[in-house]
Motif scaffolding. Structure first.
Motif, mmCIF file in Angstrom:
data_model
loop_
_atom_site.group_PDB
_atom_site.id
_atom_site.type_symbol
_atom_site.label_atom_id
_atom_site.label_comp_id
_atom_site.label_asym_id
_atom_site.label_seq_id
_atom_site.Cartn_x
_atom_site.Cartn_y
_atom_site.Cartn_z
ATOM 1 N N ASP A 280 0.869 -1.176 0.000
ATOM 2 C CA ASP A 280 0.000 0.000 0.000
ATOM 3 C C ASP A 280 0.907 1.227 0.000
ATOM 4 O O ASP A 280 1.349 1.701 1.051
ATOM 5 N N LEU A 281 1.199 1.760 -1.187
ATOM 6 C CA LEU A 281 2.151 2.867 -1.310
ATOM 7 C C LEU A 281 1.690 4.100 -0.534
ATOM 8 O O LEU A 281 2.485 4.764 0.129
ATOM 9 N N ALA A 282 0.411 4.394 -0.653
ATOM 10 C CA ALA A 282 -0.102 5.607 -0.008
ATOM 11 C C ALA A 282 0.063 5.536 1.505
ATOM 12 O O ALA A 282 0.451 6.516 2.149
ATOM 13 N N ALA B 272 6.838 6.712 -6.136
ATOM 14 C CA ALA B 272 5.961 5.865 -6.929
ATOM 15 C C ALA B 272 6.675 5.386 -8.193
ATOM 16 O O ALA B 272 6.533 4.219 -8.599
ATOM 17 N N ALA B 273 7.446 6.278 -8.814
ATOM 18 C CA ALA B 273 8.180 5.900 -10.019
ATOM 19 C C ALA B 273 9.248 4.856 -9.698
ATOM 20 O O ALA B 273 9.468 3.910 -10.472
ATOM 21 N N ALA B 274 9.910 5.005 -8.546
ATOM 22 C CA ALA B 274 10.952 4.059 -8.162
ATOM 23 C C ALA B 274 10.371 2.672 -7.925
ATOM 24 O O ALA B 274 10.973 1.653 -8.291
ATOM 25 N N LEU B 275 9.208 2.611 -7.335
ATOM 26 C CA LEU B 275 8.596 1.320 -7.061
ATOM 27 C C LEU B 275 8.120 0.627 -8.339
ATOM 28 O O LEU B 275 7.960 -0.594 -8.366
ATOM 29 N N ALA B 276 7.896 1.430 -9.373
ATOM 30 C CA ALA B 276 7.484 0.845 -10.652
ATOM 31 C C ALA B 276 8.663 0.270 -11.427
ATOM 32 O O ALA B 276 8.468 -0.453 -12.409
ATOM 33 N N ASP B 277 9.880 0.589 -10.981
ATOM 34 C CA ASP B 277 11.096 0.117 -11.641
ATOM 35 C C ASP B 277 11.769 -0.898 -10.719
ATOM 36 O O ASP B 277 12.240 -0.544 -9.641
ATOM 37 N N PRO B 278 11.842 -2.175 -11.100
ATOM 38 C CA PRO B 278 12.415 -3.208 -10.221
ATOM 39 C C PRO B 278 13.819 -2.873 -9.740
ATOM 40 O O PRO B 278 14.148 -3.114 -8.569
ATOM 41 N N ALA B 279 14.661 -2.335 -10.603
ATOM 42 C CA ALA B 279 16.030 -2.008 -10.211
ATOM 43 C C ALA B 279 16.039 -0.893 -9.168
ATOM 44 O O ALA B 279 16.767 -0.949 -8.167
ATOM 45 N N ALA B 280 15.229 0.135 -9.386
ATOM 46 C CA ALA B 280 15.167 1.250 -8.433
ATOM 47 C C ALA B 280 14.531 0.805 -7.121
ATOM 48 O O ALA B 280 14.957 1.212 -6.038
ATOM 49 N N ARG B 281 13.508 -0.063 -7.219
ATOM 50 C CA ARG B 281 12.832 -0.536 -6.006
ATOM 51 C C ARG B 281 13.785 -1.328 -5.123
ATOM 52 O O ARG B 281 13.721 -1.251 -3.893
ATOM 53 N N ALA B 282 14.703 -2.051 -5.722
ATOM 54 C CA ALA B 282 15.651 -2.864 -4.955
ATOM 55 C C ALA B 282 16.598 -2.013 -4.121
ATOM 56 O O ALA B 282 17.166 -2.479 -3.129
ATOM 57 N N GLU B 283 16.770 -0.749 -4.512
ATOM 58 C CA GLU B 283 17.667 0.146 -3.782
ATOM 59 C C GLU B 283 17.011 0.732 -2.534
ATOM 60 O O GLU B 283 17.686 1.331 -1.701
ATOM 61 N N ILE B 284 15.696 0.586 -2.393
ATOM 62 C CA ILE B 284 14.985 1.156 -1.241
ATOM 63 C C ILE B 284 15.016 0.137 -0.105
ATOM 64 O O ILE B 284 14.112 -0.690 0.049
#
Length: 321
Positions: free
Chosen positions: A3-5, A41-53
């Motif tokens: 739940d991003l929000a 939201a944009a980072a979570l849509a990108d698997p590579a960027a999401r992995a950095e969080i």
């Protein structure tokens, strides 16, 4: 499914506090936090960027700080061309820190400001800093962000980030910086003495309430006449303040007032009528140290007071406690 929000909302209050401390503008802070949400939201849509969080709070703080740094760099030009003196948009909350009259609790930004108890005095001093110094100081000294992450925000080394924060700290502690060290109880007592001295109309009574190095700054944004330079010293400050209140009483409008918290410090919300018939709203923040007023910061730019809750007929002068 995440739940991003909800995840973001849990961090929103702290992000607003970080952005407000950096930018001195509530509207710009809200814009910066909204941009942080879009990047999240944009980072979570990108698997590579999401992995950095790995640490959500740290990631959001870094993203928000980078956005604020860009805004500060562009704002510097705007503020150099600003008409007269510049003060931050005030965050005004009830003096008793209780629920609002409408039954709603203060929003996250207001709660964060209350918790920090920083006050307008520090916000004024922060304007002296470079964007990089301000980011380093706010992140480290106010929000305890480690220098390793601050260096990432600034695109520099840990040592350079430490040096930026150190220089900022020296500016904040400079002898000519407005001092604000009193707790809320002392602030209330000094504000009551200040109001009584203004009500008496006696110069010597007001001078006794003011510190030897007191400074008065007013921000009208060019909408109303205001001193273009700070008024310094108790005698000059007392004459200036009494003149303002005297004119307010002569223009035929009813002077209304309410004690409030301004950026977490005790101050006054005032309403009257200007000499040309226009309504005039003022938020005055006081800095207090050693039992005296060290700074009076009056915001009367209507563009920075758009969200201010109007005073009521019962809020007459002198204000009620």
């Amino acid at each position: 499914m995440r739940d991003l929000a909800t995840e973001f909302q849990a961090e929103r209050g702290r992000l607003l506090a970080v952005a407000y401390r950096m930018l001195g503008s509530r509207s710009e802070a809200e814009d910066a936090v909204q941009e942080t949400w879009l990047r999240y939201a944009a980072a979570l849509a990108d698997p590579a960027a999401r992995a950095e969080i790995r640490d959500l709070g740290a990631w959001l703080t870094t993203a928000c700080a980078r956005i604020c740094l860009d805004v500060l760099r562009s704002a510097r030009v705007r503020r150099e061309a600003y008409p007269g003196q510049w003060l931050p948009e005030p965050v005004v909350t009830p003096l008793d820190e209780g629920p609002r009259a409408d039954g709603f609790a203060p929003d996250p930004a207001e709660r964060a400001v209350r918790a920090d108890q920083v006050g307008t005095a520090l916000m004024v001093v922060l304007e002296r800093l470079t964007p990089e110094q301000r980011v380093a100081f706010v992140l480290h000294d106010v929000f305890a962000v480690p220098f390793t992450r601050i260096a990432e925000v600034l695109g520099t080394t840990d040592a350079a980030a430490r040096q930026l924060a150190s220089r900022a700290r020296r500016a904040v502690q400079a002898p000519d910086a407005p001092r604000h060290t009193a707790d809320t109880g002392e602030q209330r007592r000094v504000l009551a003495a200040f109001v009584a001295a203004v009500e008496s109309g006696k110069l010597e009574a007001l001078v006794r309430v003011l510190a030897p190095d007191v400074i008065v700054i007013g921000d009208s944004g060019g909408h109303f006449p205001a001193a273009r330079r700070p008024v310094v010293g108790p005698d000059a400050a007392a004459r200036f303040v009494l003149g303002l209140f005297g004119r307010a009483g002569r223009y035929g409008g009813t002077l209304r007032a309410r004690p409030v918290l301004v950026d977490g410090a005790v101050g006054l919300q005032l309403e009257t009528v200007h000499s040309d018939g226009r309504p005039l709203r003022v938020v005055a923040a006081l800095a207090v140290a050693g039992g005296r007023v060290t700074g009076i910061f009056s915001q009367l730019n209507p563009e920075k007071l758009r969200d201010l809750t109007p005073l009521e007929s019962r809020d007459d002068w002198p204000p009620r406690w």
